[in-house]
Design a protein around this motif. Structure first.
Motif, PDB file in Angstrom:
ATOM      1  N   VAL A 127      -0.632  12.212  -4.225  1.00  0.00           N
ATOM      2  CA  VAL A 127      -0.878  10.770  -4.128  1.00  0.00           C
ATOM      3  C   VAL A 127      -0.693  10.112  -5.484  1.00  0.00           C
ATOM      4  N   ALA A 210      -9.856   7.581  -0.351  1.00  0.00           N
ATOM      5  CA  ALA A 210      -8.631   7.535   0.446  1.00  0.00           C
ATOM      6  C   ALA A 210      -8.315   6.104   0.875  1.00  0.00           C
ATOM      7  N   ARG A 211      -9.339   5.366   1.238  1.00  0.00           N
ATOM      8  CA  ARG A 211      -9.135   3.965   1.644  1.00  0.00           C
ATOM      9  C   ARG A 211      -8.608   3.136   0.474  1.00  0.00           C
ATOM     10  N   HIS A 212      -9.197   3.343  -0.695  1.00  0.00           N
ATOM     11  CA  HIS A 212      -8.748   2.601  -1.871  1.00  0.00           C
ATOM     12  C   HIS A 212      -7.323   3.000  -2.261  1.00  0.00           C
ATOM     13  N   LEU A 214      -4.931   3.974  -0.264  1.00  0.00           N
ATOM     14  CA  LEU A 214      -4.023   3.312   0.677  1.00  0.00           C
ATOM     15  C   LEU A 214      -3.853   1.844   0.307  1.00  0.00           C
ATOM     16  N   ARG A 215      -4.959   1.188  -0.051  1.00  0.00           N
ATOM     17  CA  ARG A 215      -4.875  -0.224  -0.447  1.00  0.00           C
ATOM     18  C   ARG A 215      -3.972  -0.388  -1.674  1.00  0.00           C
ATOM     19  N   LEU A 217      -1.585   1.646  -2.695  1.00  0.00           N
ATOM     20  CA  LEU A 217      -0.190   1.924  -2.322  1.00  0.00           C
ATOM     21  C   LEU A 217       0.458   0.699  -1.672  1.00  0.00           C
ATOM     22  N   LEU A 218      -0.283   0.007  -0.834  1.00  0.00           N
ATOM     23  CA  LEU A 218       0.253  -1.202  -0.199  1.00  0.00           C
ATOM     24  C   LEU A 218       0.520  -2.294  -1.235  1.00  0.00           C
TER      25      LEU A 218
END
Length: 230
Positions: A127, A210-212, A214-215, A217-218
């Motif tokens: 990641v 993991a949520r952060h 993904l945020r 990456l977006l």
């Protein structure tokens, strides 16, 4: 005259903060610990070790703590500030390498842990590699460790970033690089030694991290899609 300061965001780090402060004082002129709503003795121990302690009554996040510390360092006359984690992961002996880059003209110097070896699980490392690739494309500089919180800020970087420093987890390390690049700040990287924490606990659990991620990456995909800032 160069005046240096350490900025240490800390949340419930009573087991490590004494060593962090004492190590930082061997390499920098001043140490500002921002006690970000700790429920233990982090603040009192840091003060006893020689730090100037600034307390947030409630937990506001690492980004808010860093901004508070940078503002305090700037007000005290520092023209170079080195961000250090309060958990003891960052080796203070490498602070000078970061300072040297700023003294040589960089606005923001980022300590990168992987060149000197740092153990990390495959998924997390993958990641970070993806984030690093996206960040590097956007800022025009290879940044192998964009989530590193071991970095030095010059006067221009402090003045530009303090008012807009992002507060969410990972934004305080990754997104701030995009903001710095868009402000035309010069970013450089420096290999540094880091270790895994052996006291306290991480500020975010696996699911939240993991949520952060993904945020972030977006955010990065959106920024990179808008074209290079260089």
């Amino acid at each position: 005259m160069t005046r240096t300061a350490a900025v240490v965001p800390a949340l419930n780090e009573q087991g490590a903060i004494d060593g962090v402060v004492r190590s930082a004082l061997r390499h920098l002129d001043m140490v500002f610990v921002v006690d970000d709503g700790s429920t233990d003795d982090t603040g009192a121990i840091a003060a006893s070790a020689g730090a100037t302690v600034i307390r947030h009554d409630t937990n506001q996040g690492v980004g808010a703590a860093v901004a508070t510390g940078l503002a305090a360092a700037r007000a005290a006359g520092a023209n170079i500030a080195v961000q250090l984690d309060g958990d003891g992961q960052h080796d203070g002996t490498f602070a000078q390498a970061l300072i040297d880059q700023v003294a040589d003209g960089a606005d923001l110097a980022v300590g990168t842990r992987f060149e000197l070896g740092f153990p990390m699980g495959t998924v997390r490392r993958s990641v970070i590699r993806l984030i690093a690739w996206l960040v590097s494309r956007k800022v025009g500089v290879r940044v192998s460790d964009p989530t590193s919180g071991f970095r030095a800020f010059g006067p221009k970087a402090m003045d530009e970033l303090i008012p807009v420093f992002p507060k969410p987890y990972l934004s305080d390390t990754v997104e701030v690089l995009l903001i710095a690049s868009e402000a035309q700040l010069e970013i450089r990287t420096v290999p540094v030694r880091m270790s895994n924490r052996d006291t306290g606990q991480a500020s975010s659990g696996v699911v939240e991290s993991a949520r952060h991620a993904l945020r972030i990456l977006l955010i990065l995909v959106r920024h990179v899609g808008s074209g290079s800032s260089r």
